[in-house]
Design a protein around this motif. Structure first.
Motif, PDB file in Angstrom:
ATOM      1  N   ALA A  46       0.811  -1.220   0.000  1.00 52.10           N
ATOM      2  CA  ALA A  46       0.000   0.000   0.000  1.00 52.10           C
ATOM      3  C   ALA A  46       0.845   1.271   0.000  1.00 52.10           C
ATOM      4  N   VAL A  47       2.166   1.129   0.011  1.00 57.56           N
ATOM      5  CA  VAL A  47       3.071   2.274   0.078  1.00 57.56           C
ATOM      6  C   VAL A  47       4.012   2.221  -1.121  1.00 57.56           C
ATOM      7  N   ALA A  48       4.269   3.372  -1.719  1.00 57.14           N
ATOM      8  CA  ALA A  48       5.203   3.427  -2.842  1.00 57.14           C
ATOM      9  C   ALA A  48       6.572   2.915  -2.398  1.00 57.14           C
ATOM     10  N   PRO A  49       7.253   2.143  -3.241  1.00 53.69           N
ATOM     11  CA  PRO A  49       8.558   1.575  -2.854  1.00 53.69           C
ATOM     12  C   PRO A  49       9.548   2.615  -2.340  1.00 53.69           C
ATOM     13  N   THR A  50       9.495   3.823  -2.872  1.00 53.91           N
ATOM     14  CA  THR A  50      10.443   4.859  -2.446  1.00 53.91           C
ATOM     15  C   THR A  50      10.144   5.380  -1.047  1.00 53.91           C
ATOM     16  N   LEU A  51       8.947   5.088  -0.518  1.00 48.56           N
ATOM     17  CA  LEU A  51       8.558   5.602   0.796  1.00 48.56           C
ATOM     18  C   LEU A  51       8.535   4.528   1.877  1.00 48.56           C
ATOM     19  N   ILE A  52       8.754   3.270   1.497  1.00 47.39           N
ATOM     20  CA  ILE A  52       8.652   2.182   2.473  1.00 47.39           C
ATOM     21  C   ILE A  52       9.647   2.354   3.607  1.00 47.39           C
ATOM     22  N   GLU A  53      10.882   2.693   3.283  1.00 45.18           N
ATOM     23  CA  GLU A  53      11.908   2.846   4.315  1.00 45.18           C
ATOM     24  C   GLU A  53      11.508   3.909   5.328  1.00 45.18           C
ATOM     25  N   SER A  54      11.008   5.047   4.839  1.00 40.23           N
ATOM     26  CA  SER A  54      10.588   6.131   5.719  1.00 40.23           C
ATOM     27  C   SER A  54       9.404   5.707   6.587  1.00 40.23           C
TER      28      SER A  54
ATOM     29  N   GLY B 141       6.171 -10.545   1.767  1.00 46.67           N
ATOM     30  CA  GLY B 141       6.796 -11.065   0.553  1.00 46.67           C
ATOM     31  C   GLY B 141       6.965 -10.020  -0.530  1.00 46.67           C
ATOM     32  N   ASP B 142       6.287  -8.881  -0.398  1.00 51.87           N
ATOM     33  CA  ASP B 142       6.406  -7.795  -1.369  1.00 51.87           C
ATOM     34  C   ASP B 142       7.406  -6.723  -0.927  1.00 51.87           C
ATOM     35  N   LEU B 143       8.081  -6.940   0.197  1.00 48.55           N
ATOM     36  CA  LEU B 143       9.094  -5.987   0.641  1.00 48.55           C
ATOM     37  C   LEU B 143      10.273  -6.013  -0.325  1.00 48.55           C
ATOM     38  N   PRO B 144      10.685  -4.860  -0.866  1.00 50.74           N
ATOM     39  CA  PRO B 144      11.809  -4.839  -1.816  1.00 50.74           C
ATOM     40  C   PRO B 144      13.057  -5.495  -1.232  1.00 50.74           C
ATOM     41  N   LEU B 145      13.756  -6.233  -2.071  1.00 50.12           N
ATOM     42  CA  LEU B 145      14.932  -6.983  -1.631  1.00 50.12           C
ATOM     43  C   LEU B 145      15.982  -6.068  -1.023  1.00 50.12           C
TER      44      LEU B 145
END
Length: 212
Positions: A56-64, A99-103
Protein backbone atom coordinates in the motif's frame (compact mmCIF):
# COMPACT_ATOMS: atom_id res chain seq x y z
CA UNK A 1 -14.85 -25.96 10.99
CA UNK A 2 -12.30 -28.54 12.09
CA UNK A 3 -9.76 -26.93 9.74
CA UNK A 4 -9.97 -23.72 11.80
CA UNK A 5 -10.43 -25.25 15.24
CA UNK A 6 -7.28 -27.35 14.93
CA UNK A 7 -5.12 -24.19 14.81
CA UNK A 8 -6.68 -22.57 17.89
CA UNK A 9 -4.48 -24.34 20.49
CA UNK A 10 -1.37 -23.15 18.63
CA UNK A 11 -2.80 -19.62 18.49
CA UNK A 12 -3.40 -19.64 22.23
CA UNK A 13 0.19 -20.68 22.90
CA UNK A 14 1.60 -18.08 20.51
CA UNK A 15 -0.53 -15.31 22.00
CA UNK A 16 1.23 -15.90 25.32
CA UNK A 17 4.67 -15.32 23.80
CA UNK A 18 6.59 -12.52 22.12
CA UNK A 19 8.28 -14.65 19.46
CA UNK A 20 8.15 -13.52 15.81
CA UNK A 21 5.42 -15.15 13.76
CA UNK A 22 4.54 -15.52 10.09
CA UNK A 23 0.86 -15.93 9.18
CA UNK A 24 0.42 -17.46 5.74
CA UNK A 25 -2.67 -17.88 3.62
CA UNK A 26 -4.49 -16.87 0.49
CA UNK A 27 -5.91 -13.39 0.14
CA UNK A 28 -9.07 -12.91 2.19
CA UNK A 29 -8.48 -15.74 4.67
CA UNK A 30 -8.28 -13.39 7.67
CA UNK A 31 -4.55 -12.97 8.32
CA UNK A 32 -4.85 -9.44 9.69
CA UNK A 33 -7.85 -10.43 11.84
CA UNK A 34 -5.88 -13.32 13.33
CA UNK A 35 -2.91 -11.05 14.07
CA UNK A 36 -5.14 -8.54 15.83
CA UNK A 37 -6.82 -11.33 17.82
CA UNK A 38 -3.41 -12.58 18.98
CA UNK A 39 -2.57 -9.04 20.08
CA UNK A 40 -5.88 -8.57 21.92
CA UNK A 41 -5.37 -11.62 24.15
CA UNK A 42 -1.64 -11.05 24.69
CA UNK A 43 0.19 -9.27 27.49
CA UNK A 44 0.59 -6.36 25.04
CA UNK A 45 -3.15 -5.81 24.56
CA UNK A 46 -3.02 -2.39 26.25
CA UNK A 47 -0.41 -1.26 23.73
CA UNK A 48 -0.95 -0.28 20.09
CA UNK A 49 -1.66 -2.66 17.24
CA UNK A 50 -0.09 -1.16 14.12
CA UNK A 51 -0.42 -2.54 10.59
CA UNK A 52 2.02 -1.78 7.79
CA UNK A 53 1.06 -3.06 4.34
CA UNK A 54 4.05 -3.39 2.02
CA UNK A 55 1.76 -3.22 -1.03
CA UNK A 56 0.00 0.00 0.00
CA UNK A 57 3.07 2.27 0.08
CA UNK A 58 5.20 3.43 -2.84
CA UNK A 59 8.56 1.57 -2.85
CA UNK A 60 10.44 4.86 -2.45
CA UNK A 61 8.56 5.60 0.80
CA UNK A 62 8.65 2.18 2.47
CA UNK A 63 11.91 2.85 4.31
CA UNK A 64 10.59 6.13 5.72
CA UNK A 65 7.27 4.57 6.76
CA UNK A 66 8.98 1.63 8.47
CA UNK A 67 11.78 3.45 10.26
CA UNK A 68 10.77 7.13 10.21
CA UNK A 69 12.72 10.12 8.96
CA UNK A 70 14.18 13.38 10.19
CA UNK A 71 13.18 16.78 8.88
CA UNK A 72 14.89 17.58 5.59
CA UNK A 73 16.26 14.06 5.11
CA UNK A 74 14.85 13.96 1.56
CA UNK A 75 12.87 16.16 -0.79
CA UNK A 76 9.42 16.79 0.66
CA UNK A 77 10.23 15.79 4.26
CA UNK A 78 9.03 18.95 5.97
CA UNK A 79 9.00 17.50 9.48
CA UNK A 80 10.12 14.62 11.66
CA UNK A 81 8.20 11.37 11.20
CA UNK A 82 8.02 8.36 13.53
CA UNK A 83 8.01 5.07 11.64
CA UNK A 84 5.71 2.17 12.40
CA UNK A 85 8.29 0.48 14.64
CA UNK A 86 8.24 3.50 16.94
CA UNK A 87 4.45 3.83 16.66
CA UNK A 88 4.00 0.19 17.69
CA UNK A 89 6.43 0.28 20.62
CA UNK A 90 4.86 -1.40 23.62
CA UNK A 91 2.47 -3.31 21.38
CA UNK A 92 2.37 -5.39 18.20
CA UNK A 93 3.50 -4.56 14.68
CA UNK A 94 2.00 -6.48 11.77
CA UNK A 95 3.98 -6.20 8.54
CA UNK A 96 1.43 -7.32 5.97
CA UNK A 97 2.46 -8.82 2.63
CA UNK A 98 6.08 -9.16 3.77
CA UNK A 99 6.80 -11.07 0.55
CA UNK A 100 6.41 -7.80 -1.37
CA UNK A 101 9.09 -5.99 0.64
CA UNK A 102 11.81 -4.84 -1.82
CA UNK A 103 14.93 -6.98 -1.63
CA UNK A 104 17.17 -3.95 -1.04
CA UNK A 105 15.28 -3.05 2.16
CA UNK A 106 15.35 -6.53 3.66
CA UNK A 107 18.84 -6.17 5.24
CA UNK A 108 17.70 -2.99 6.99
CA UNK A 109 14.65 -4.74 8.40
CA UNK A 110 16.82 -7.66 9.52
CA UNK A 111 19.11 -5.33 11.49
CA UNK A 112 16.15 -3.78 13.27
CA UNK A 113 14.73 -7.19 14.20
CA UNK A 114 18.11 -8.36 15.52
CA UNK A 115 18.70 -5.29 17.70
CA UNK A 116 15.22 -3.78 18.15
CA UNK A 117 16.69 -0.38 17.49
CA UNK A 118 15.73 1.85 14.58
CA UNK A 119 17.62 4.67 12.93
CA UNK A 120 15.40 7.14 11.12
CA UNK A 121 16.23 8.09 7.55
CA UNK A 122 18.61 11.04 7.81
CA UNK A 123 19.20 10.46 11.53
CA UNK A 124 22.13 9.20 13.59
CA UNK A 125 20.39 8.15 16.82
CA UNK A 126 19.60 4.47 17.40
CA UNK A 127 16.14 4.49 18.98
CA UNK A 128 15.14 1.43 21.06
CA UNK A 129 11.73 -0.09 20.26
CA UNK A 130 9.75 -2.77 22.08
CA UNK A 131 7.47 -4.58 19.65
CA UNK A 132 6.07 -8.04 19.05
CA UNK A 133 6.56 -8.61 15.33
CA UNK A 134 4.08 -10.51 13.18
CA UNK A 135 4.42 -10.85 9.42
CA UNK A 136 1.73 -11.96 7.00
CA UNK A 137 1.93 -13.05 3.38
CA UNK A 138 -0.09 -14.61 0.59
CA UNK A 139 3.15 -15.63 -1.15
CA UNK A 140 5.22 -18.83 -0.87
CA UNK A 141 8.20 -17.51 1.09
CA UNK A 142 10.02 -20.87 1.02
CA UNK A 143 10.05 -20.75 -2.77
CA UNK A 144 11.03 -17.08 -2.79
CA UNK A 145 14.03 -17.89 -0.57
CA UNK A 146 15.08 -20.67 -2.98
CA UNK A 147 14.76 -18.26 -5.90
CA UNK A 148 16.83 -15.57 -4.16
CA UNK A 149 13.88 -13.16 -4.03
CA UNK A 150 13.68 -13.17 -0.21
CA UNK A 151 16.68 -13.24 2.13
CA UNK A 152 17.08 -16.51 3.99
CA UNK A 153 18.47 -14.82 7.10
CA UNK A 154 15.44 -12.51 7.34
CA UNK A 155 13.12 -15.45 6.73
CA UNK A 156 14.64 -17.43 9.60
CA UNK A 157 14.34 -14.44 11.92
CA UNK A 158 10.66 -14.06 11.12
CA UNK A 159 9.65 -17.71 10.88
CA UNK A 160 10.26 -18.66 14.50
CA UNK A 161 6.61 -19.72 14.39
CA UNK A 162 4.27 -20.14 11.42
CA UNK A 163 0.51 -20.43 11.06
CA UNK A 164 -1.18 -21.24 7.76
CA UNK A 165 -4.82 -20.17 7.51
CA UNK A 166 -6.81 -22.61 5.38
CA UNK A 167 -8.81 -21.26 2.42
CA UNK A 168 -12.58 -21.05 2.80
CA UNK A 169 -13.10 -23.98 0.40
CA UNK A 170 -11.36 -26.23 2.96
CA UNK A 171 -13.39 -24.96 5.94
CA UNK A 172 -16.27 -27.43 5.84
CA UNK A 173 -19.45 -25.89 7.19
CA UNK A 174 -18.11 -22.36 7.48
CA UNK A 175 -19.75 -21.09 4.27
CA UNK A 176 -23.20 -21.73 5.73
CA UNK A 177 -22.18 -20.23 9.07
CA UNK A 178 -20.86 -17.06 7.44
CA UNK A 179 -23.80 -16.82 5.04
CA UNK A 180 -26.35 -16.91 7.86
CA UNK A 181 -24.46 -14.28 9.87
CA UNK A 182 -24.16 -11.93 6.90
CA UNK A 183 -27.75 -12.56 5.81
CA UNK A 184 -28.98 -11.62 9.31
CA UNK A 185 -26.70 -8.59 9.39
CA UNK A 186 -28.40 -7.42 6.19
CA UNK A 187 -31.79 -7.62 7.89
CA UNK A 188 -32.92 -10.98 6.53
CA UNK A 189 -34.21 -14.10 8.27
CA UNK A 190 -31.15 -16.35 8.25
CA UNK A 191 -33.33 -19.47 8.55
CA UNK A 192 -35.07 -18.68 5.26
CA UNK A 193 -32.07 -18.74 2.93
CA UNK A 194 -33.20 -20.89 -0.03
CA UNK A 195 -31.65 -24.35 0.20
CA UNK A 196 -30.72 -24.32 -3.51
CA UNK A 197 -28.86 -21.01 -3.07
CA UNK A 198 -27.01 -22.32 -0.02
CA UNK A 199 -25.93 -25.43 -1.99
CA UNK A 200 -24.58 -23.19 -4.75
CA UNK A 201 -22.59 -21.19 -2.23
CA UNK A 202 -21.20 -24.32 -0.58
CA UNK A 203 -20.13 -25.73 -3.97
CA UNK A 204 -18.42 -22.50 -5.01
CA UNK A 205 -14.60 -22.25 -4.72
CA UNK A 206 -14.54 -18.75 -3.15
CA UNK A 207 -11.22 -17.52 -4.62
CA UNK A 208 -11.57 -14.35 -2.54
CA UNK A 209 -12.16 -16.48 0.58
CA UNK A 210 -13.91 -14.96 3.61
CA UNK A 211 -13.52 -11.42 2.26
CA UNK A 212 -15.50 -12.41 -0.85
Amino acid sequence: SLAMRRIYPLCERLAATDIPLIIEGETGTGKEQLAESLHQVSARSAGPFVVFDCTAVAPTLIESELFGHEKGSFTGSVGQHRGVFEQASGGTLLIDEIGDLPLELQPRLLRVIERFRVRRVGGNEAIPVDVRLIAATRRDLDRMVQQGRFRDDLFHRLAVARIELPPLREREGDVALLARQLWARGGGDAERIPAELMREWEDYAWPGNVRE
